[in-house]
Design a protein around this motif. Structure first.
Motif, PDB file in Angstrom:
ATOM      1  N   SER A 203     -44.832   5.772 -35.816  1.00  0.00           N
ATOM      2  CA  SER A 203     -45.095   6.998 -36.121  1.00  0.00           C
ATOM      3  C   SER A 203     -45.248   7.067 -37.744  1.00  0.00           C
ATOM      4  CB  SER A 203     -43.975   8.050 -35.781  1.00  0.00           C
ATOM      5  OG  SER A 203     -42.789   7.451 -36.235  1.00  0.00           O
ATOM      6  N   MET A 204     -45.986   7.809 -38.190  1.00  0.00           N
ATOM      7  CA  MET A 204     -46.322   8.072 -39.661  1.00  0.00           C
ATOM      8  C   MET A 204     -46.311   9.664 -39.893  1.00  0.00           C
ATOM      9  SD  MET A 204     -49.732   6.728 -41.546  1.00  0.00           S
ATOM     10  CE  MET A 204     -50.725   7.597 -40.275  1.00  0.00           C
TER      11      MET A 204
ATOM     12  N   ASP B 187     -48.421   9.967 -34.131  1.00  0.00           N
ATOM     13  CA  ASP B 187     -47.231   9.166 -33.135  1.00  0.00           C
ATOM     14  C   ASP B 187     -48.069   8.345 -32.277  1.00  0.00           C
ATOM     15  OD1 ASP B 187     -44.620  10.052 -33.931  1.00  0.00           O
ATOM     16  OD2 ASP B 187     -45.509  11.926 -33.292  1.00  0.00           O
ATOM     17  N   THR B 188     -48.159   6.955 -32.310  1.00  0.00           N
ATOM     18  CA  THR B 188     -48.836   6.179 -31.512  1.00  0.00           C
ATOM     19  C   THR B 188     -47.953   5.104 -30.467  1.00  0.00           C
ATOM     20  OG1 THR B 188     -50.600   5.742 -33.291  1.00  0.00           O
ATOM     21  CG2 THR B 188     -50.521   4.255 -31.359  1.00  0.00           C
ATOM     22  N   HIS B 189     -48.380   5.317 -29.219  1.00  0.00           N
ATOM     23  CA  HIS B 189     -47.478   4.700 -28.275  1.00  0.00           C
ATOM     24  C   HIS B 189     -48.364   3.436 -27.736  1.00  0.00           C
ATOM     25  CE1 HIS B 189     -44.700   3.696 -25.064  1.00  0.00           C
ATOM     26  NE2 HIS B 189     -45.670   3.523 -24.245  1.00  0.00           N
TER      27      HIS B 189
ATOM     28  N   THR C 142     -52.431   8.039 -29.198  1.00  0.00           N
ATOM     29  CA  THR C 142     -52.108   8.490 -30.547  1.00  0.00           C
ATOM     30  C   THR C 142     -52.347  10.139 -30.716  1.00  0.00           C
ATOM     31  OG1 THR C 142     -52.840   6.519 -31.693  1.00  0.00           O
ATOM     32  CG2 THR C 142     -52.521   8.430 -33.068  1.00  0.00           C
ATOM     33  N   LEU C 143     -51.101  10.831 -30.890  1.00  0.00           N
ATOM     34  CA  LEU C 143     -51.093  11.956 -30.911  1.00  0.00           C
ATOM     35  C   LEU C 143     -51.071  12.394 -32.589  1.00  0.00           C
ATOM     36  CD1 LEU C 143     -50.754  14.995 -29.859  1.00  0.00           C
ATOM     37  CD2 LEU C 143     -48.246  14.615 -29.828  1.00  0.00           C
TER      38      LEU C 143
ATOM     39  N   THR D 184     -55.652  14.233 -29.639  1.00  0.00           N
ATOM     40  CA  THR D 184     -55.085  13.081 -29.009  1.00  0.00           C
ATOM     41  C   THR D 184     -56.081  11.767 -29.042  1.00  0.00           C
ATOM     42  OG1 THR D 184     -53.308  14.061 -27.587  1.00  0.00           O
ATOM     43  CG2 THR D 184     -54.149  11.920 -27.089  1.00  0.00           C
ATOM     44  N   VAL D 185     -56.032  10.942 -29.434  1.00  0.00           N
ATOM     45  CA  VAL D 185     -57.024   9.607 -29.360  1.00  0.00           C
ATOM     46  C   VAL D 185     -56.426   8.440 -28.471  1.00  0.00           C
ATOM     47  CG1 VAL D 185     -58.388   7.902 -30.822  1.00  0.00           C
ATOM     48  CG2 VAL D 185     -57.774  10.195 -31.699  1.00  0.00           C
TER      49      VAL D 185
END
Length: 726
Positions: A263-264, A281-283, A324-325, A334-335
Motif C-alpha cells: 500500500s502507498m 493498495d495492491t494485492h 490494485t485499488l 481498479t487495475v
C-alpha cells in the motif's frame, strides 16, 4: 512511487585476494592429519597463505572450526566479511561458491554445513578462464575426509524474529545419507517460512518538466508478505575404481504460498501546490512458482589427463495476479494485471587438465542454451499487453596455463572466448524484434611471488555482467498511477577491466584494486508525460565508472581471542551532463564521486577449557555515507551484533546458537538519486531483493548431526550464471 533497485544494495563491501591450482604440500597435509587425530581440537591459529591465484586459509584445528556453520566461518576468513546480512569477498561482492568442487546453487547449504567439517577455504578474487566471464569472485570450500559406512542424518532448525517490522523467518532442514562401499545415496528437504507483517518506508520524488513545471509525490509505503517454500533433493554418486566417479542429483523447489500486500499513500503537488491525494493498495498472489534442477557428472583421469564433465538441466515457471485499488480526488478505480513467465536452460561443461613442463595446462568448453517466455496482460488501456520470447545460446572455449618460474614466482595466463546468439521476439509488436551475434575475448593473467616473508600477487582480468532476462523485456508494467517500469532488449553487456594487487605478511593483508566499468547497467527514470508520470527503465551508462578500493585486513589469534578486522575505502569517479529545465542552458552536471569508508570487526572468544564448547562473539559493521553507481547513501550504516554458542555431547554433534544483530537499530540506508530532471529520496533501504527487511533480529539455531559422512559427490554444475539471469 518507485522503489530503489540500484545494484549497490546487493554488495557494498570491497577488497581482493587471489586462485589455486589445488596442489597440496606434504607439510600442510601432515598437519591436517595430525589435527584430525585430535578430533578437531582447537590448538593452532588460522594460517592463511597465497597459492597461485588464490588465498588459502586453513580451518581445521583452528578457532574458526568452532564458528558454527560454514556461513559463520566464512565471515571470519581473511579476504571475506559480512555486510548487510550477506557474505562478501572484499572488493568483489557476492562470490560463486564451490564445496569439494561442486557448485553451490542454494546458499542455504552454507548454513547446513558445519564449520567443524571444513578443511580449508580458498578465496579467488580474480577467477581464471575456466570460470564464467561473469564470475567476479569464487570461494572454494574443501571439507575433511570422513570414513565409515551406514546411515547418517543431519537436522537443522533455525528461526529469526525482527520485532520492529514483525518479520518472522523459520527454516527446518533434514539431510540423509546412506553409504555402502563406494556408493552414496543421499536426499533431503527443507521448509522455509517468511512472514513479514509490516515494512514501512518514506519516499519522495520530484520531476521537472518544461518551463520549470514540477510534479512532486511524497508519502509512505507499507508492505506485508508471506512466502512458504519447500525444497527437495535426491541423488547418487559412485566411485569406479580409484580414478573415476560419476553421479546425478535432482532438486525440486515449490513455492507453496506467495502473497504480497503493498500500500502507498502520498500527496501529489504541482508547482508546490497540493493537487491530489493518492491511496493505492495492491494485492499480489504468486501461484505455481516451481523449478527443477538436474545435474549429471563424470570426474576422473584418463592417462595423464584429468577429465571433469557436467551437464545441467533447469526449468522454472511462475504465474502471478495483481489487483490494485486506487483512490484519488477524482474517484477510484481498479487495475488488474496478470503475468506468466517460464524459463528453460540446458548447459554442459567439459574441462581437461594435465601437467605440462613446470606447470599445469587446463582447457575446455562450456555451452548453454536458454529460453524465456513472458506473458503480461493488464486492464489499463493505455498500456499494451505483452507476449514475448528471449533466446540466448552461448558457446565458450577456454584455456589456461599455470607454471612456476624458478627464482621468480608463479605465472598464470588464460583466455576465454564466448560467442553468443541472442534473439528477442515480440508477438504483439513485431517492430521491436531483435537479433544479434556477439564474439568476445576475456583474457586473464596473474603473477605471484614471495619477497622474504611478504607474499605478493598482481593480476588483470576482463569480465562482463549480462542483464538478466527480465531486464530485456520491452513491455511497460504498471506500478501505480504515477510510476511505470520497463526493460530494454537492446541492453548491452557490461564490461569490467580489473587490476588487483594483493600482499600478505603473516596475519596482515593489503589489497588494492582498480576497476574500469564500461556500459554499466543501472536503472534510470524519465518523465513519461506532462501529468507527472515517470518511466523506470534499465540503461547502459555512456560514461565509464572508474573505481578504486584499498583495504587492510588483520586476522591474528591472541590466546582465546580470534579477531578479524578489515578497514578500507572505496572511491568512484562518475559524472553526467543531464537535462534540467531549471538551468539557463537546460543542462546540469551531476557528480557521484563521494568515497565510502568501511570498517568490519569480528571478535570471537573461546572460553578457557579445551572441551567446554562455549564461544562468545561481538561483531560490528560500519559503512559511511557516499556514492555507489548513480545513487548516494545519505547516512552511516552500523550493525553491532553479538552471539553465544555452545556445543553439547561428547562428539559435539549437538550445537545451540543464540544471536542478536543490529542492537542499536542502525543498519539501514537512506538513499538519494539525482538524475537531473528527476530526484528521488527514500528511507530505510536494506536488502529487500534478498528478503531482508530489518537486521535487528533475534536468531536461534539448533543443529544435530548423526553419523554424517562427507559426500563424494563431485558434480560441479554448468551454466550457473545463465540460470541466475532467468
Amino acid at each position: 512511487m518507485r522503489t530503489i533497485t540500484t545494484a549497490f544494495f546487493v554488495a557494498m563491501a570491497s577488497t581482493v585476494f587471489p586462485q589455486t591450482n589445488g596442489n597440496r604440500d606434504i607439510k600442510e597435509d601432515s598437519l591436517f592429519r595430525s589435527v584430525m587425530l585430535q578430533e578437531v581440537k582447537v590448538s593452532a591459529p588460522a594460517k592463511t597463505k597465497m597459492k597461485g591465484n588464490s588465498m588459502v586459509t586453513r580451518v581445521v584445528g583452528t578457532a574458526i572450526a568452532t564458528a558454527g556453520t560454514a556461513e559463520d566461518a566464512l565471515a571470519r576468513i581473511p579476504g571475506m566479511m559480512k555486510m548487510k546480512g550477506e557474505l562478501q569477498v572484499i572488493g568483489k561482492g557476492a562470490p560463486t561458491y564451490y564445496i569439494n568442487g561442486r557448485k553451490v546453487h542454494d546458499l542455504s547449504e552454507l548454513q547446513s554445513l558445519s564449520s567443524h567439517d571444513i578443511k580449508n577455504v580458498e578465496v579467488i578474487t580474480n577467477p581464471g578462464s575456466q570460470y564464467s566471464a561473469e564470475a567476479n569472485a569464487v570461494v572454494r570450500i574443501n571439507t575433511l575426509k570422513r570414513r565409515g559406512e551406514g546411515f547418517g542424518i543431519s537436522v537443522d532448525i533455525h528461526g529469526d524474529v525482527a520485532p520492529s517490522c514483525g518479520n518472522e523467518r523459520t527454516s527446518s532442514t533434514a539431510n540423509m545419507n546412506y553409504r555402502h562401499n563406494d556408493t552414496d545415496f543421499f536426499g533431503g528437504f527443507s521448509f522455509d517460512n517468511n512472514h513479514l507483517k509490516r515494512y514501512d518506508t518514506e519516499a519522495s520524488q520530484t520531476t521537472f518538466g518544461e518551463r520549470s513545471e514540477s510534479f512532486s509525490l511524497a508519502g509512505t509505503t507499507h508492505m506485508s508478505q508471506r512466502y512458504n517454500t519447500l525444497k527437495m533433493n535426491i541423488g547418487m554418486n559412485t566411485m569406479l575404481g580409484e580414478n573415476h566417479s560419476m553421479g546425478f542429483c535432482i532438486e525440486r523447489t515449490d513455492n507453496i504460498k506467495g502473497i504480497v500486500d503493498f500500500s502507498m499513500e502520498e500527496d501529489v503537488f504541482r508547482n508546490g501546490s497540493l493537487e491530489d491525494h493518492l491511496l493505492s493498495d495492491t494485492h499480489t498472489n504468486s501461484n505455481g512458482l516451481d523449478s527443477w534442477l538436474g545435474n549429471v557428472y563424470y570426474n576422473g583421469e584418463i592417462g595423464t589427463w584429468g577429465v571433469d564433465w557436467n551437464t545441467d538441466y533447469y526449468k522454472t515457471s511462475q504465474e502471478s495476479n495483481a489487483n490494485t485499488l486506487e483512490q484519488e480526488y477524482a474517484g477510484e478505480r481498479t487495475v488488474v494485471a496478470h503475468s506468466d513467465v517460464s524459463s528453460w536452460m540446458i548447459a554442459t561443461k567439459l574441462v581437461f587438465s594435465r601437467p605440462l613442463g613446470r606447470g599445469t595446462l587446463l582447457a575446455g568448453s562450456e555451452l548453454s542454451f536458454a529460453k524465456r517466455k513472458n506473458l503480461y496482460e493488464i486492464s489499463e488501456e493505455a498500456i499494451a499487453n505483452d507476449l514475448s520470447e528471449v533466446k540466448e545460446n552461448t558457446y565458450s572455449l577456454f584455456a589456461e596455463y599455470s607454471a612456476f618460474i624458478p627464482k621468480a614466482g608463479m605465472l598464470s595466463a588464460g583466455l576465454r572466448f564466448e560467442h553468443i546468439d541472442f534473439s528477442y521476439e515480440n508477438q504483439v509488436k513485431s517492430s521491436e524484434n531483435l537479433s544479434r551475434h556477439l564474439n568476445n575475448l576475456f583474457p586473464f593473467v596473474s603473477f605471484g611471488t614471495r619477497l622474504g616473508k611478504v607474499e605478493t600477487q598482481l593480476s588483470y582480468s576482463l569480465k562482463t555482467r549480462r542483464p538478466n532476462y527480465y531486464l530485456l523485456r520491452s513491455n511497460i508494467e504498471y506500478n501505480n498511477r504515477y510510476t511505470l517500469s520497463t526493460g530494454d532488449p537492446k541492453l548491452e553487456n557490461e564490461i569490467r577491466h580489473d587490476v588487483s594487487l594483493n600482499t600478505r605478511y603473516k596475519s596482515l593483508g593489503l589489497s588494492l584494486q582498480y576497476m574500469c566499468i564500461r556500459k554499466g547497467i543501472y536503472d534510470w527514470t524519465y518523465p513519461y508525460d506532462t501529468e507527472g508520470r515517470v518511466l523506470i527503465k534499465w540503461v547502459n551508462f555512456e560514461e565509464p565508472i572508474h573505481r578504486f578500493s584499498a583495504f587492510l585486513n588483520a586476522s591474528p589469534t591472541i590466546g582465546f581471542w580470534s579477531p578479524n578486522y578489515t578497514i578500507g575505502i572505496q572511491k568512484q569517479w562518475l559524472s553526467f551532463s543531464l537535462p534540467d529545465p531549471r538551468e539557463a542552458d537546460g543542462m546540469r552536471t551531476v557528480r557521484h564521486n563521494k568515497p565510502l569508508f568501511i570498517i568490519n570487526t569480528n571478535n570471537a572468544f573461546h572460553l578457557p577449557g579445551s572441551n567446554n564448547g562455549w564461544q562468545l562473539e561481538l561483531n560490528s559493521e560500519l559503512l559511511s555515507s557516499g556514492h555507489y553507481g548513480n545513487a548516494e547513501i545519505k547516512n552511516w550504516y552500523w550493525n553491532l551484533s553479538c552471539a553465544i554458542q555452545k556445543y553439547f555431547l561428547k562428539d559435539k554433534s549437538l550445537s545451540v546458537r543464540l544471536a542478536v544483530s543490529d542492537i542499536f537499530h542502525k543498519s539501514y540506508n537512506n538513499v538519494r538519486l539525482d538524475l537531473g530532471n528527476y530526484i528521488l529520496t527514500q528511507t530505510h533501504i536494506l536488502g529487500q531483493g534478498r528478503g531482508i527487511y530489518d537486521l535487528q533480529q533475534v536468531s536461534l539455531s539448533v543443529r544435530y548431526n548423526l553419523n554424517v559422512a562427507k559426500s563424494k559427490y563431485k558434480g560441479t554444475g554448468a551454466g550457473k550464471e545463465v540460470r541466475e539471469r532467468m
